[in-house]
Structures are given as C-alpha cells and as structure tokens.
Design a protein around this motif. Structure first.
Motif, PDB file in Angstrom:
ATOM      1  N   TRP A  99       1.050  -1.279  -0.052  1.00 37.95           N
ATOM      2  CA  TRP A  99      -0.126   0.094   0.059  1.00 37.95           C
ATOM      3  C   TRP A  99       0.861   1.186   0.074  1.00 37.95           C
ATOM      4  O   TRP A  99       1.560   1.410   0.944  1.00 37.95           O
ATOM      5  N   GLY A 100       0.808   1.833  -1.009  1.00 44.49           N
ATOM      6  CA  GLY A 100       1.824   3.079  -1.226  1.00 44.49           C
ATOM      7  C   GLY A 100       2.659   2.993  -2.594  1.00 44.49           C
ATOM      8  O   GLY A 100       2.207   2.267  -3.488  1.00 44.49           O
ATOM      9  N   LEU A 101       3.568   3.956  -2.722  1.00 46.52           N
ATOM     10  CA  LEU A 101       4.568   3.600  -3.619  1.00 46.52           C
ATOM     11  C   LEU A 101       5.394   2.462  -3.742  1.00 46.52           C
ATOM     12  O   LEU A 101       5.847   2.197  -2.808  1.00 46.52           O
ATOM     13  N   GLY A 102       5.765   2.081  -4.986  1.00 48.30           N
ATOM     14  CA  GLY A 102       6.767   0.957  -5.021  1.00 48.30           C
ATOM     15  C   GLY A 102       6.918   0.496  -6.640  1.00 48.30           C
ATOM     16  O   GLY A 102       6.007   0.902  -7.381  1.00 48.30           O
ATOM     17  N   LEU A 103       7.633  -0.642  -6.511  1.00 47.62           N
ATOM     18  CA  LEU A 103       8.118  -1.260  -7.757  1.00 47.62           C
ATOM     19  C   LEU A 103       7.844  -2.667  -7.794  1.00 47.62           C
ATOM     20  O   LEU A 103       8.446  -3.611  -6.664  1.00 47.62           O
ATOM     21  N   VAL A 104       7.296  -3.390  -8.949  1.00 50.32           N
ATOM     22  CA  VAL A 104       7.247  -4.846  -8.786  1.00 50.32           C
ATOM     23  C   VAL A 104       8.256  -5.247  -9.780  1.00 50.32           C
ATOM     24  O   VAL A 104       8.542  -4.645 -10.966  1.00 50.32           O
ATOM     25  N   THR A 105       9.150  -6.330  -9.352  1.00 49.06           N
ATOM     26  CA  THR A 105      10.004  -7.019 -10.294  1.00 49.06           C
ATOM     27  C   THR A 105       9.575  -8.256 -10.355  1.00 49.06           C
ATOM     28  O   THR A 105       9.511  -8.908  -9.388  1.00 49.06           O
ATOM     29  N   TYR A 106       9.693  -8.963 -11.596  1.00 46.18           N
ATOM     30  CA  TYR A 106       9.123 -10.414 -11.803  1.00 46.18           C
ATOM     31  C   TYR A 106      10.517 -11.423 -11.725  1.00 46.18           C
ATOM     32  O   TYR A 106      11.434 -10.641 -11.463  1.00 46.18           O
ATOM     33  N   ALA A 107      10.234 -12.632 -11.478  1.00 47.23           N
ATOM     34  CA  ALA A 107      11.341 -13.553 -11.343  1.00 47.23           C
ATOM     35  C   ALA A 107      12.373 -13.305 -12.533  1.00 47.23           C
ATOM     36  O   ALA A 107      13.599 -13.456 -12.143  1.00 47.23           O
ATOM     37  N   ASP A 108      11.905 -12.985 -13.732  1.00 46.94           N
ATOM     38  CA  ASP A 108      12.951 -12.783 -14.754  1.00 46.94           C
ATOM     39  C   ASP A 108      13.613 -11.367 -14.928  1.00 46.94           C
ATOM     40  O   ASP A 108      14.351 -11.180 -15.838  1.00 46.94           O
ATOM     41  N   GLY A 109      13.366 -10.615 -13.922  1.00 43.43           N
ATOM     42  CA  GLY A 109      14.087  -9.543 -13.607  1.00 43.43           C
ATOM     43  C   GLY A 109      13.369  -8.132 -14.269  1.00 43.43           C
ATOM     44  O   GLY A 109      13.950  -7.135 -14.219  1.00 43.43           O
ATOM     45  N   SER A 110      12.354  -8.562 -15.144  1.00 44.07           N
ATOM     46  CA  SER A 110      11.436  -7.445 -15.784  1.00 44.07           C
ATOM     47  C   SER A 110      10.471  -6.805 -14.858  1.00 44.07           C
ATOM     48  O   SER A 110      10.184  -7.340 -13.613  1.00 44.07           O
ATOM     49  N   GLY A 112       7.576  -5.713 -16.207  1.00 43.35           N
ATOM     50  CA  GLY A 112       6.226  -5.834 -16.849  1.00 43.35           C
ATOM     51  C   GLY A 112       6.161  -4.882 -17.763  1.00 43.35           C
ATOM     52  O   GLY A 112       6.998  -3.642 -17.756  1.00 43.35           O
ATOM     53  N   PHE A 113       5.213  -4.619 -18.559  1.00 48.92           N
ATOM     54  CA  PHE A 113       4.910  -3.567 -19.711  1.00 48.92           C
ATOM     55  C   PHE A 113       3.494  -3.371 -19.894  1.00 48.92           C
ATOM     56  O   PHE A 113       2.659  -4.270 -19.936  1.00 48.92           O
ATOM     57  N   PRO A 114       2.953  -2.249 -19.693  1.00 51.71           N
ATOM     58  CA  PRO A 114       3.827  -1.102 -19.034  1.00 51.71           C
ATOM     59  C   PRO A 114       4.586  -1.548 -17.784  1.00 51.71           C
ATOM     60  O   PRO A 114       3.934  -2.330 -16.919  1.00 51.71           O
TER      61      PRO A 114
END
Length: 150
Positions: A99-110, A112-114
C-alpha cells in the motif's frame, strides 16, 4: 519502572513456538529477538510489547520473505517482499499489505509492460508513476533489517 528490556532468555511455548531474545518486566517480548513458529515461519527483529515492531525479517515456510519495517505485528512502512515464485515488491506497506509507492520486479528481472511502478492500494497498482526514491529507501531499510538480525 519503564517498559524497557528487563531480561534476555529463551522460552518454548506449549504449541511448540520458540522465542529467544529480550523481554520486558511484564513478561512480553520486547527488544531484539528471534521467534520460530511451529509451521517454520521465522521472525528475526525488534519486538515492542510482544509484537513485531521496528526493523525485522520474516521468512515463511514456502520461501517467501519480507525485510523491512513492522508496526504492531504488521508489515508497515518501507520494505522488500519476495514471493516464493521470485516476484519482488520494493516500496511501502500499510497494515500488512502492499500500500503506497513501489515497484514490482518479476522473477525474470522485468518490471512488466507497461512498467509496474507507482501507487498501489491493497496490493493493486492504481496509478503509474516513477518512484526511484521510495524504491531506494525500501532497499536501504531492507538491508538495515537484514544487518541487525539476532
């Protein structure tokens, strides 16, 4: 008579839960400690009046892990959460939820798009926005939590 650390020691509860660390005068976990639950969940960090509060690291039996700030037993503040499948969220948490600002990183290092970066509410991306300062703070808090483990 304050509520500070009164003693240090280990205790095994009737259900098999184990605690090693600091206690206050009222017999509550208070200060630095390690709590190991029967299911294998491990919390290593700061306790306040019996609850996880402050910096800590929790590792779940499936391999998921959170490093960061806790308040009254919940993930709360800045931190990093890794799911068992390798996906990671770096950012802000409130009441045990993303809850709040942040970034998701997937297992492959990406990411996502967007790109899955911005304001999250109850684990869902609501508004895309770059927030490198929040991600950096979450990484720093995560490192600090790991460094102070019991």
């Amino acid at each position: 008579m304050g509520d500070g650390v009164a003693k240090n020691g280990a205790y095994k509860y009737d259900d098999g839960t184990k605690y090693i660390g600091d206690w206050n005068r009222r017999g509550l976990k208070h200060g630095a400690g390690l709590l190991i639950l029967v299911d294998g969940t491990r919390y290593d960090g700061v306790f306040q009046n019996g609850l996880c509060s402050g910096l800590g690291v929790i590792v779940f039996p499936d391999g998921a892990k959170y490093e960061g700030e806790f308040m009254q037993g919940w993930f709360h503040g800045h931190g990093v959460f890794w799911r068992a499948d390798g996906m990671k969220f770096e950012g802000e948490f409130r009441g045990g939820r993303v809850w709040g600002l942040g970034l998701v990183t997937y297992a492959d290092g990406s990411h996502g798009f967007p790109r899955n970066e911005g304001f999250f509410q109850d684990c869902r991306l609501i508004r895309r926005r770059r927030c490198p300062d929040i991600v950096q703070k979450a990484q720093k808090i995560s490192m600090m939590a790991r460094a102070q483990c019991y």
